[in-house]
Design a protein around this motif. Structure first.
Motif, PDB file in Angstrom:
ATOM      1  N   ARG A  84     -14.707   4.912   6.125  1.00  0.00           N
ATOM      2  CA  ARG A  84     -14.214   3.517   7.130  1.00  0.00           C
ATOM      3  C   ARG A  84     -14.209   2.717   6.776  1.00  0.00           C
ATOM      4  NH1 ARG A  84     -19.669   4.320  10.978  1.00  0.00           N
ATOM      5  NH2 ARG A  84     -21.245   2.322   9.480  1.00  0.00           N
ATOM      6  N   PRO A  85     -13.724   1.670   7.278  1.00  0.00           N
ATOM      7  CA  PRO A  85     -13.771   0.160   7.086  1.00  0.00           C
ATOM      8  C   PRO A  85     -15.209  -0.439   6.688  1.00  0.00           C
ATOM      9  CG  PRO A  85     -11.562   0.115   8.135  1.00  0.00           C
ATOM     10  CD  PRO A  85     -12.835   1.460   8.457  1.00  0.00           C
ATOM     11  N   GLY A  86     -14.948  -1.307   5.726  1.00  0.00           N
ATOM     12  CA  GLY A  86     -16.388  -1.794   5.375  1.00  0.00           C
ATOM     13  C   GLY A  86     -16.418  -3.280   5.196  1.00  0.00           C
ATOM     14  N   LEU A  87     -16.135  -3.700   3.509  1.00  0.00           N
ATOM     15  CA  LEU A  87     -15.702  -4.742   2.949  1.00  0.00           C
ATOM     16  C   LEU A  87     -14.109  -5.209   3.425  1.00  0.00           C
ATOM     17  CD1 LEU A  87     -18.468  -6.005   0.658  1.00  0.00           C
ATOM     18  CD2 LEU A  87     -18.683  -7.035   2.935  1.00  0.00           C
ATOM     19  N   ALA A  88     -13.775  -3.837   3.057  1.00  0.00           N
ATOM     20  CA  ALA A  88     -12.494  -3.361   3.242  1.00  0.00           C
ATOM     21  C   ALA A  88     -11.897  -2.922   4.215  1.00  0.00           C
ATOM     22  CB  ALA A  88     -12.056  -2.729   2.229  1.00  0.00           C
ATOM     23  N   GLU A  89     -11.006  -3.713   5.537  1.00  0.00           N
ATOM     24  CA  GLU A  89     -10.353  -3.654   6.284  1.00  0.00           C
ATOM     25  C   GLU A  89      -9.616  -2.535   6.400  1.00  0.00           C
ATOM     26  OE1 GLU A  89      -8.729  -6.587   9.111  1.00  0.00           O
ATOM     27  OE2 GLU A  89      -7.230  -6.891   7.129  1.00  0.00           O
ATOM     28  N   SER A  90      -8.813  -2.313   5.403  1.00  0.00           N
ATOM     29  CA  SER A  90      -7.634  -1.154   5.459  1.00  0.00           C
ATOM     30  C   SER A  90      -7.392  -0.718   3.731  1.00  0.00           C
ATOM     31  CB  SER A  90      -6.654  -1.335   5.714  1.00  0.00           C
ATOM     32  OG  SER A  90      -5.539  -2.144   5.508  1.00  0.00           O
ATOM     33  N   TRP A  91      -7.275   0.469   3.228  1.00  0.00           N
ATOM     34  CA  TRP A  91      -6.460   0.538   2.168  1.00  0.00           C
ATOM     35  C   TRP A  91      -5.375   2.046   2.303  1.00  0.00           C
ATOM     36  CZ3 TRP A  91     -11.253   1.742   4.217  1.00  0.00           C
ATOM     37  CH2 TRP A  91     -11.453   2.992   4.632  1.00  0.00           C
ATOM     38  N   SER A  92      -4.668   1.915   0.890  1.00  0.00           N
ATOM     39  CA  SER A  92      -3.729   2.632   0.872  1.00  0.00           C
ATOM     40  C   SER A  92      -3.733   3.169  -0.430  1.00  0.00           C
ATOM     41  CB  SER A  92      -2.219   1.967   1.413  1.00  0.00           C
ATOM     42  OG  SER A  92      -2.015   0.572   0.775  1.00  0.00           O
ATOM     43  N   TYR A  93      -3.569   3.957  -0.650  1.00  0.00           N
ATOM     44  CA  TYR A  93      -2.736   4.638  -1.948  1.00  0.00           C
ATOM     45  C   TYR A  93      -0.557   4.831  -2.533  1.00  0.00           C
ATOM     46  CZ  TYR A  93      -6.527   6.670  -3.115  1.00  0.00           C
ATOM     47  OH  TYR A  93      -7.733   7.117  -3.170  1.00  0.00           O
ATOM     48  N   ASN A  94      -0.466   3.856  -3.622  1.00  0.00           N
ATOM     49  CA  ASN A  94       0.449   4.336  -3.702  1.00  0.00           C
ATOM     50  C   ASN A  94       1.572   6.132  -3.120  1.00  0.00           C
ATOM     51  OD1 ASN A  94       0.090   5.687  -5.884  1.00  0.00           O
ATOM     52  ND2 ASN A  94       0.943   4.569  -7.141  1.00  0.00           N
ATOM     53  N   ASP A  95       2.794   6.065  -3.562  1.00  0.00           N
ATOM     54  CA  ASP A  95       3.359   7.525  -3.096  1.00  0.00           C
ATOM     55  C   ASP A  95       2.557   8.520  -4.302  1.00  0.00           C
ATOM     56  OD1 ASP A  95       4.721   6.987  -1.443  1.00  0.00           O
ATOM     57  OD2 ASP A  95       6.159   6.571  -2.286  1.00  0.00           O
TER      58      ASP A  95
END
Length: 509
Positions: A84-95
């Protein structure tokens, strides 16, 4: 920039698991007895001070719980094991899964006023990879580069598709330290943490206590209902209940032997099932532990259920692997892998070239493990294994020195199951005393990395890696055991997490 770092007085250069609680009543400190939170209340917590307040240099898995007072990580972990989010509110991978971009929350600072930004993330990752005494370098090896996209976005380039990165960043590997602090005095972090976590250290007495006050600038400060936390080493087992009833501690971990006394004193006992497992660390480059038959004999000679019943008063479950039943990585085919059978153990010793038995030395970290070691000693004697028990030299970390080839230990898990496998079995793993691993294990772990966490194939691939690790490596697992918290009725809403202890929602009267 104006510094907002609080002064620290350092004296002398710290899946779904069962969430069950039992009993109620009791006493404790900080009580106003009116049933409402005390915004200035300090929780006195009996837990281990860390080996270092620098998350890069700390050497014990249990350190993460103390470090989380001062530091926050890029990612946090849900009670079911998800990220779940911490200091980062979101993340995403490339394809292709070989790049991940984290987006940070805006307007965050470390306790010294340094911005928590993408550049701070880059500096932390690179320090973790390159600092000479880093204990997280092996986990960060998958990251081949860090690109600062802008102030709040940072991209990790990976050497292969790896969907474990969010879970990896939920532990101490993902904890961020002020770059200003480690650039100025990296050694000073050992006693003076500078993070952006829920609390800020104001006083530290090594081996005695660490005093924290609430961090008003923490991103989730509205859910921190404590004015502060005073961290003290767990009370001596013989006086644990007395310390809790007198208010010396508000909450503390106690050994299984003290549960009945705590219940009799009308204290609340919370049995929290976590990743912790008792294990024998083995160096398979040292004779006779380089012979798998000797290790199989040792494992067959141990009655795991009896260890739980006697040494842990029935609190625990026999196990032959590093994860508890009910967790995604648990491989049920490993159940009873080495069933208790002294005759089979003796036959294996004969096949290994020791028809008249064998002498081994079992090292323990402290006198606290003496009773468990003696029970193992008595059990294996029936199979012709004579064990001499020795206590490790104080201050010597066997993870670093590797001077004790058979060591009674505990493993407290990691947020990422594959990180856990690397710590236990990887060629740079701290608990892999031989510092070696077979190619098939490396391949199984790599295969599991490349499966997204929400892929239906993930569980099977993960369990294949666990099976390969347990059946090819020398570590001997004994039993999983719960964390037993005891507290008075002034402590409310203690959180049950499978990973790092967190304090959101916890309050004292």
């Amino acid at each position: 920039m104006t510094s907002r770092r609080r002064p620290v007085r350092a004296l002398i250069p710290l899946f779904l698991l069962a969430l069950l609680a039992a009993c109620s009543g009791g006493a404790g400190g900080n009580s106003s007895s009116d049933g409402t939170p005390d915004p200035d209340g300090t929780l006195i917590w009996g837990w281990h001070l860390p080996t270092s307040w620098d998350p890069v240099a700390s050497t014990a898995g249990q350190d993460v719980h103390a470090l989380a007072l001062a530091y926050d990580a890029l990612v946090q972990q849900e009670n079911d094991g998800d990220a779940r989010p911490g200091l980062a509110e979101s993340w995403s991978y490339n394809d292709t899964g070989d790049q991940i971009t984290f987006t940070l929350r805006p307007d965050l600072t470390f306790s010294d006023g340094t911005p928590v930004d993408a550049e701070a993330v880059r500096a932390n990752i690179e320090r973790g990879q390159t600092q000479s005494n880093s204990t997280i370098a092996a986990q960060l090896a998958v990251i081949t580069g860090v690109t600062v996209v802008d102030e709040l976005n940072v991209t990790f380039q990976l050497d292969q598709p790896d969907y474990q990165i969010p879970l990896l960043m939920a532990g101490k590997t993902g904890m961020l330290v002020s770059p200003t602090a480690f650039a100025a005095d990296v050694d000073g972090l050992a006693i003076a943490p500078v993070g952006s976590g829920p609390f800020v250290l104001t006083e530290y007495v090594p081996d005695s206590r660490a005093v924290f006050e609430r961090n008003a600038d923490y991103w989730n400060a509205e859910n921190i209902l404590l004015g502060g936390v005073e961290l003290k080493p767990p009370p001596d087992p013989t006086v644990a209940v007395a310390g809790l009833t007198s208010g010396q501690f508000d909450i503390a971990v106690v050994p299984p032997a003290q549960v009945a006394a705590a219940e009799a004193a009308q204290l609340t006992v919370e049995e929290q099932r976590v990743f912790t497992v008792r294990t024998l660390d083995v160096n398979n480059t040292v004779a006779p532990y380089d012979n798998p038959l000797v290790l199989q004999a040792l494992s067959h000679a141990i009655d795991r259920q009896a260890l739980v019943d006697v040494a842990y008063f029935g609190h625990g479950e026999p196990n032959w692997q590093p994860f508890p039943e009910g967790y995604l990585a648990y491989d049920e085919s490993l159940d009873d892998l080495y069933a208790y059978d002294p005759d089979t153990a003796a036959d294996l010793l004969t096949e290994a070239g020791h028809p008249d038995g064998i002498d081994l030395t079992l090292t323990i970290g402290s006198a606290a493990d003496q009773a468990l070691a003696e029970q193992i000693q008595a059990q294996v004697a029936e199979a012709g294994i004579t064990i001499t028990i020795e206590v490790a030299t104080p201050g010597v970390s066997n993870y670093i020195s590797r001077q004790y080839p058979l060591f009674l230990d505990s493993f407290s898990g990691r947020e990422s199951p594959l990180q856990a496998l690397e710590v236990l079995f990887g060629p740079e793993g701290l608990m892999n005393l031989g510092r070696n691993s077979p190619p098939e294990l490396d391949a199984a772990i790599d295969a599991a990395r490349q499966v997204p966490l929400d892929d239906p194939a993930y569980a099977e691939t993960l369990q294949t890696a666990v099976h390969t690790a347990v059946t090819t490596m020398p570590n001997t697992f004994l039993f999983t055991w719960p964390r037993l918290y005891v507290h008075g009725d002034n402590v409310h809403d203690w959180q049950h997490q499978i990973g790092t202890v967190r304090f959101e929602g916890v309050w004292v009267e």
